[in-house]
Design a protein around this motif. Structure first.
Motif, short mmCIF file in Angstrom:
data_model
loop_
_atom_site.label_atom_id
_atom_site.label_comp_id
_atom_site.label_asym_id
_atom_site.label_seq_id
_atom_site.Cartn_x
_atom_site.Cartn_y
_atom_site.Cartn_z
N MET A 39 0.84 -1.20 0.00
CA MET A 39 0.00 0.00 0.00
C MET A 39 0.87 1.23 0.00
N ALA A 40 0.49 2.23 -0.80
CA ALA A 40 1.25 3.46 -0.87
C ALA A 40 1.22 4.15 0.48
N ASN A 41 2.38 4.66 0.89
CA ASN A 41 2.55 5.45 2.10
C ASN A 41 2.42 4.64 3.40
N SER A 42 2.16 3.34 3.34
CA SER A 42 2.06 2.57 4.57
C SER A 42 3.45 2.15 5.02
N PRO A 43 3.68 2.04 6.33
CA PRO A 43 5.01 1.70 6.81
C PRO A 43 5.38 0.29 6.44
N ALA A 44 6.67 0.07 6.16
CA ALA A 44 7.13 -1.26 5.83
C ALA A 44 7.05 -2.15 7.06
N LEU A 45 6.57 -3.36 6.90
CA LEU A 45 6.42 -4.29 8.01
C LEU A 45 7.54 -5.32 7.98
N THR A 46 8.01 -5.71 9.14
CA THR A 46 8.94 -6.82 9.26
C THR A 46 8.29 -7.85 10.16
N THR A 47 8.87 -9.05 10.19
CA THR A 47 8.28 -10.09 11.03
C THR A 47 8.42 -9.76 12.51
N GLU A 48 9.23 -8.75 12.86
CA GLU A 48 9.37 -8.35 14.25
C GLU A 48 8.26 -7.41 14.69
N ASP A 49 7.57 -6.80 13.73
CA ASP A 49 6.52 -5.83 14.05
C ASP A 49 5.20 -6.52 14.38
N PHE A 50 4.69 -7.28 13.44
CA PHE A 50 3.41 -7.98 13.61
C PHE A 50 3.61 -9.41 13.11
N ASN A 51 3.92 -10.31 14.04
CA ASN A 51 4.27 -11.66 13.58
C ASN A 51 3.77 -12.76 14.50
N ARG A 52 2.81 -12.44 15.38
CA ARG A 52 2.31 -13.44 16.33
C ARG A 52 1.10 -14.14 15.72
N ILE A 53 1.23 -15.42 15.43
CA ILE A 53 0.20 -16.17 14.70
C ILE A 53 -0.24 -17.38 15.52
N LEU A 54 -1.56 -17.60 15.55
CA LEU A 54 -2.14 -18.78 16.18
C LEU A 54 -2.78 -19.65 15.10
N SER A 82 -1.35 -33.08 12.05
CA SER A 82 -0.40 -32.99 10.94
C SER A 82 -0.48 -31.64 10.23
N ILE A 83 -1.70 -31.12 10.09
CA ILE A 83 -1.87 -29.82 9.45
C ILE A 83 -1.34 -28.71 10.34
N ARG A 84 -1.63 -28.80 11.66
CA ARG A 84 -1.11 -27.79 12.59
C ARG A 84 0.41 -27.74 12.52
N GLU A 85 1.04 -28.90 12.57
CA GLU A 85 2.50 -28.93 12.58
C GLU A 85 3.09 -28.46 11.27
N LEU A 86 2.44 -28.82 10.15
CA LEU A 86 2.94 -28.40 8.84
C LEU A 86 2.93 -26.88 8.71
N LEU A 87 1.80 -26.27 9.08
CA LEU A 87 1.69 -24.82 8.97
C LEU A 87 2.59 -24.12 9.98
N ARG A 88 2.67 -24.67 11.19
CA ARG A 88 3.55 -24.06 12.19
C ARG A 88 5.00 -24.07 11.73
N LEU A 105 5.57 -21.50 8.85
CA LEU A 105 5.54 -20.10 9.29
C LEU A 105 6.72 -19.76 10.18
N MET A 106 7.15 -20.69 11.01
CA MET A 106 8.31 -20.43 11.87
C MET A 106 9.58 -20.29 11.04
N ARG A 107 9.67 -21.08 9.96
CA ARG A 107 10.84 -20.92 9.07
C ARG A 107 10.86 -19.56 8.41
N LYS A 108 9.68 -18.96 8.23
CA LYS A 108 9.59 -17.64 7.63
C LYS A 108 9.78 -16.52 8.66
N GLY A 109 10.03 -16.86 9.92
CA GLY A 109 10.34 -15.85 10.91
C GLY A 109 9.20 -15.42 11.81
N TYR A 110 8.04 -16.08 11.71
CA TYR A 110 6.90 -15.71 12.54
C TYR A 110 6.95 -16.46 13.88
N LYS A 111 6.32 -15.87 14.90
CA LYS A 111 6.15 -16.54 16.18
C LYS A 111 4.81 -17.27 16.15
#
Length: 366
Positions: A1-16, A23-29, A32-38
């Motif tokens: 989005m134009a003019n919106s602040p750049a996001l990093t995984t440290e800003d908004f990265n808490r996922i449930l 098996s699906i829970r573990e696969l997705l977890r 996402l963890m490999r991509k830097g999310y909590k």
């Protein structure tokens, strides 16, 4: 989005991640963890709700069909406990009606289960996290409105622009999600695959030759993309049966424009699109459905969509008949001028056919 602040995984990265299949829970977890999310997981809606009460998450990915508490109840409860949390629905159910209900109930987006395209899945996650950021900005802005007016007039103007852009994006995402659901539905049936896309292309080509305004073009395009969404609740087995429909089947089939109208009613920005969708099977002589409109009661944009839809239906293969040639379909449209169609609409569409040589939309856009 134009003019919106750049996001990093440290800003908004808490996922449930919520799913009753381990098996699906573990696969997705793990992904996402490999991509830097909590990432944390829960096996049902009740466990997820208890976890969300203890700590805030920026985004929840949840299945719909789960024991104890299903995804619908979880979405409703999270709106009370964590109203700013973005919710993405993960479901492997055969129908998309539940997904539409979930989006209308507060979910932000929908991902088909099992997840096969992880690049698209990550893009969906990032969009959801950006939404959380924008909602938080909006809440902070509202809490500090008086100070902002007094001390940061320039920043207030920028925030207003961001809110308008966000509202526009929400509208675009709403149309995109519904269009994607329709496309998936159509692709499951070889007789309807690509129908909405072709109808949209044909309608816009006719519209160009009728000098529509930019607003009219947007209305026509959106209506064409969504015109068959009422068929999401139609039993496609009888729609494509080789023989004629029974009276009861035909009665149900004729309800799909009104069904679409009802589905879209909560979307205020589609107020002017809904009549076009509702009336795209109306005819000038009053023999159409669902409202039996006549003559000028069928407006220009509805006429354009009706002609485009009828042409594609005539030139597409169906279980009960072979497709008509371009020439025969064009002749049928011309024969029904004054009875079904306005002359200027048919002539505009025939002008497109003459210029394109009957090319498929993919060929014409190549």
């Amino acid at each position: 989005m134009a003019n919106s602040p750049a996001l990093t995984t440290e800003d908004f990265n808490r996922i449930l991640v919520v799913d009753d299949e381990e098996s699906i829970r573990e696969l997705l977890r793990d992904f996402l963890m490999r991509k830097g999310y909590k990432v944390q997981t829960a096996r049902d809606g009740q466990e997820a709700l208890e976890t969300a009460r203890k700590q805030d998450f920026d985004l929840v990915v949840t299945d719909l069909a789960m024991p104890v508490m299903d995804g619908f109840a979880l979405i409703k409860q999270l709106a009370k406990v964590r109203p700013l949390t973005t919710i993405i629905v993960l479901s492997g159910q055969d129908t998309f009606e539940n997904a539409i209900e979930a989006v209308r109930g507060g979910a932000y987006d929908f991902v088909a289960k099992p997840v096969m395209d992880f690049d698209s899945f990550k893009l969906c996650i990032d969009r959801g996290l950006e939404r959380k950021s924008l909602l938080l900005q909006k809440e902070n802005y509202q809490k500090n409105l008086e100070d902002m007016v007094a001390e940061q007039t320039k920043e207030l103007a920028r925030a207003n622009i961001l809110l308008k852009e966000y509202a526009a994006q929400l509208e675009a995402v709403s149309v995109s999600v519904i269009t994607s659901l329709l496309a998936v539905l159509e692709e499951k049936d070889r007789y309807t695959a690509g129908h909405s896309r072709r109808v949209t292309f044909f309608a816009l080509e006719a519209g160009k030759r009728l000098n529509l305004t930019s607003r009219e073009t947007w209305l026509l395009q959106t209506a064409a993309q969504l015109h068959d969404m009422g068929k999401l609740v139609i039993d496609m087995e009888y729609v494509n049966k080789p023989g004629p429909l029974t009276d009861e089947e035909w009665k149900l089939m004729k309800e799909h424009p009104a069904t679409a109208d009802r589905f879209l009613a909560p979307f205020a920005f589609l107020e002017d699109v809904r009549p076009i969708i509702r009336h795209h099977h109306e005819r000038m002589d009053g023999t159409g459905y669902p409202d039996g409109l006549k003559g000028e009661e069928v407006d220009l944009l509805t006429q354009i969509l009706a002609v485009a839809d009828s042409y594609d239906a005539m030139t597409s293969r169906r279980s009960y008949r072979e497709p008509m040639s371009m020439e025969d379909a064009a002749a049928e449209l011309k024969r029904c001028i004054g009875r079904f169609w306005r002359e200027d609409v048919v002539e505009a569409f025939l002008a497109y056919l003459a210029q394109s040589g009957g090319q498929e939309p993919e060929q014409a856009m190549a």
